[in-house]
Design a protein around this motif. Structure first.
Motif, short mmCIF file in Angstrom:
data_model
loop_
_atom_site.label_atom_id
_atom_site.label_comp_id
_atom_site.label_asym_id
_atom_site.label_seq_id
_atom_site.Cartn_x
_atom_site.Cartn_y
_atom_site.Cartn_z
N ILE A 1 6.87 14.93 0.30
CA ILE A 1 8.18 14.32 0.11
C ILE A 1 8.62 14.65 -1.32
N SER A 2 9.82 15.14 -1.48
CA SER A 2 10.31 15.51 -2.80
C SER A 2 10.55 14.25 -3.64
N GLU A 3 10.47 14.41 -4.96
CA GLU A 3 10.77 13.28 -5.85
C GLU A 3 12.19 12.80 -5.66
N GLU A 4 13.10 13.74 -5.39
CA GLU A 4 14.51 13.39 -5.21
C GLU A 4 14.70 12.44 -4.03
N ALA A 5 13.86 12.57 -3.01
CA ALA A 5 13.92 11.67 -1.86
C ALA A 5 13.07 10.43 -2.07
N TYR A 6 11.92 10.61 -2.70
CA TYR A 6 10.95 9.51 -2.83
C TYR A 6 11.42 8.44 -3.80
N PRO B 1 0.84 -1.20 0.00
CA PRO B 1 0.00 0.00 0.00
C PRO B 1 0.88 1.25 0.00
N ALA B 2 0.50 2.24 -0.80
CA ALA B 2 1.25 3.50 -0.86
C ALA B 2 0.28 4.67 -0.83
N GLY B 3 0.62 5.70 -0.07
CA GLY B 3 -0.27 6.85 0.03
C GLY B 3 0.48 8.12 0.38
N THR B 4 -0.15 8.98 1.16
CA THR B 4 0.46 10.21 1.63
C THR B 4 -0.43 10.81 2.70
N LEU B 5 -0.06 11.97 3.21
CA LEU B 5 -0.89 12.72 4.15
C LEU B 5 -1.27 14.05 3.50
N GLU B 6 -2.56 14.27 3.32
CA GLU B 6 -3.06 15.51 2.74
C GLU B 6 -4.54 15.65 3.07
N PRO B 7 -5.13 16.84 2.91
CA PRO B 7 -6.53 17.05 3.28
C PRO B 7 -7.48 16.24 2.41
N HIS B 8 -8.53 15.75 3.02
CA HIS B 8 -9.54 14.96 2.31
C HIS B 8 -10.94 15.34 2.76
N GLY B 9 -11.27 16.61 2.64
CA GLY B 9 -12.63 17.02 2.97
C GLY B 9 -12.99 16.69 4.39
N VAL B 10 -13.99 15.82 4.57
CA VAL B 10 -14.49 15.51 5.92
C VAL B 10 -13.97 14.17 6.43
N ASP C 1 -5.48 8.35 2.13
CA ASP C 1 -4.74 7.69 1.05
C ASP C 1 -3.89 6.52 1.56
N ASN C 2 -3.70 6.47 2.88
CA ASN C 2 -3.02 5.33 3.51
C ASN C 2 -4.04 4.32 4.04
N THR C 3 -5.09 4.84 4.66
CA THR C 3 -6.13 3.99 5.25
C THR C 3 -6.77 3.09 4.20
N ALA C 4 -7.09 3.66 3.04
CA ALA C 4 -7.81 2.90 2.01
C ALA C 4 -7.00 1.75 1.42
N PRO D 1 4.35 -3.22 4.88
CA PRO D 1 3.97 -1.99 5.59
C PRO D 1 3.65 -0.86 4.62
N THR D 2 2.68 -0.05 4.98
CA THR D 2 2.23 1.05 4.12
C THR D 2 3.29 2.15 4.03
N LEU D 3 3.46 2.70 2.82
CA LEU D 3 4.31 3.88 2.63
C LEU D 3 3.44 5.11 2.90
N ASN D 4 3.53 5.64 4.12
CA ASN D 4 2.59 6.66 4.59
C ASN D 4 2.86 8.07 4.08
N TYR D 5 4.06 8.32 3.59
CA TYR D 5 4.40 9.66 3.11
C TYR D 5 4.67 9.60 1.62
N GLY D 6 4.17 10.61 0.89
CA GLY D 6 4.32 10.57 -0.56
C GLY D 6 4.48 11.94 -1.17
N ILE D 7 4.28 11.99 -2.49
CA ILE D 7 4.44 13.23 -3.26
C ILE D 7 3.09 13.95 -3.28
N THR D 8 2.87 14.80 -2.31
CA THR D 8 1.55 15.37 -2.08
C THR D 8 1.13 16.37 -3.14
N GLY D 9 2.00 17.26 -3.57
CA GLY D 9 1.65 18.17 -4.65
C GLY D 9 0.92 19.42 -4.21
#
Length: 270
Positions: A105-110, A50-59, A65-68, A86-94
């Motif tokens: 997370i920057s592309e250079e790191a990701y 599973p791969a996701g990130t942390l960002e706003p999702h309305g309500v 993006d990690n939970t799903a 294990p889930t990749l919890n941090y990603g390229i949020t934009g």
């Protein structure tokens, strides 16, 4: 009586063998190394990442993006005879990285990070590496590129799935409208997993914006935490039964794609 006793001993023996063959957990971070070695790769050749990130999702929760994708992986792992990494919890949020609680997370790191993870899964002898991606944008292209490179380099087989796009027909079937980022599709999927993560009372249609048509406009940060495919949609007016139905149908569609892809890989001798 002796014959019955012998039958009981045989049944107990089979029961013991079956118990030894059944894996204690599908989660890679919960299994110990000895049991892992007993099952991978002799009995299990597929891993779900599973791969996701942390960002706003309305309500719903910032980590939707990690939970799903994690919940999806756990739901279909048994059917696919797969382990769950294990889930990749941090990603390229934009464009939503400026919102409270978001991480970028920057592309250079990701890129080298995800490459090393895929190489690690290959080193641990998984033949089929399935990335269940919960976050779109630039992250999708990066995952596809790196997964293809690792597949060619190490001779493994990779598949990257954006579940919300792949299951867009299920969204229309269940809700009779399109979804979007934090639209009713993602909100319903999260509600099926954990209703406490959904706060419908906080929904405000002014916080929803239709995604721009290509080459029309672009704003950074994106002005809303909800980005809809169609203007005027997205209100979370579904019930729990619809949310549960959506969860089941999406997972079934994703599992079928994975099974069919592996079948065709095997058929081609790849």
């Amino acid at each position: 009586m002796k014959s019955l006793f012998s039958v009981c001993l045989i049944l107990l023996s089979f029961s013991s063998i079956f118990a030894q063959q059944k894996i204690s957990t599908r989660e890679m971070d919960r299994i110990n190394w000895m049991e892992f070695a007993e099952f991978v790769p002799e009995k299990i050749t597929t891993v779900l990442l599973p791969a996701g990130t942390l960002e706003p999702h309305g309500v719903i929760n910032n980590g939707a993006d990690n939970t799903a994708p994690f919940a999806m992986a756990m739901d279909i792992a048994e059917e696919l005879n797969a382990m769950v990494a294990p889930t990749l919890n941090y990603g390229i949020t934009g464009s939503m990285a400026a919102f409270p609680g978001a991480f970028q997370i920057s592309e250079e790191a990701y890129i080298p990070f995800i490459r090393d993870i895929l190489k690690g899964l290959a080193k641990n002898k998984f033949k089929n590496i399935i990335i269940l991606n919960g976050h779109g944008g630039r992250q999708t292209a990066v995952l596809q590129k790196v997964a293809a490179e690792v597949a060619h380099e190490l001779g493994v087989r990779t598949l990257v799935i954006n579940w919300w796009s792949f299951a867009s027909d299920v969204t229309l079937e269940v809700f009779k409208e399109d979804g979007g980022h934090a639209g009713l599709n993602e909100t319903a999927y999260i509600q099926a997993i954990d209703p406490t993560l959904v706060h419908k009372e906080r929904y405000n249609p002014d916080q929803a914006t239709a995604n721009p048509k290509p080459n029309t406009w672009s704003a950074v940060p994106f002005p809303s935490s909800i980005g809809l495919y169609q203007e005027g949609q997205g209100y979370p007016n579904f019930n729990q039964a619809q949310a549960d139905e959506y969860f089941r149908k999406v997972n079934a569609k994703v599992a079928e794609l994975i099974k069919e892809t592996i079948r065709k890989w095997d058929l081609a001798g790849l």
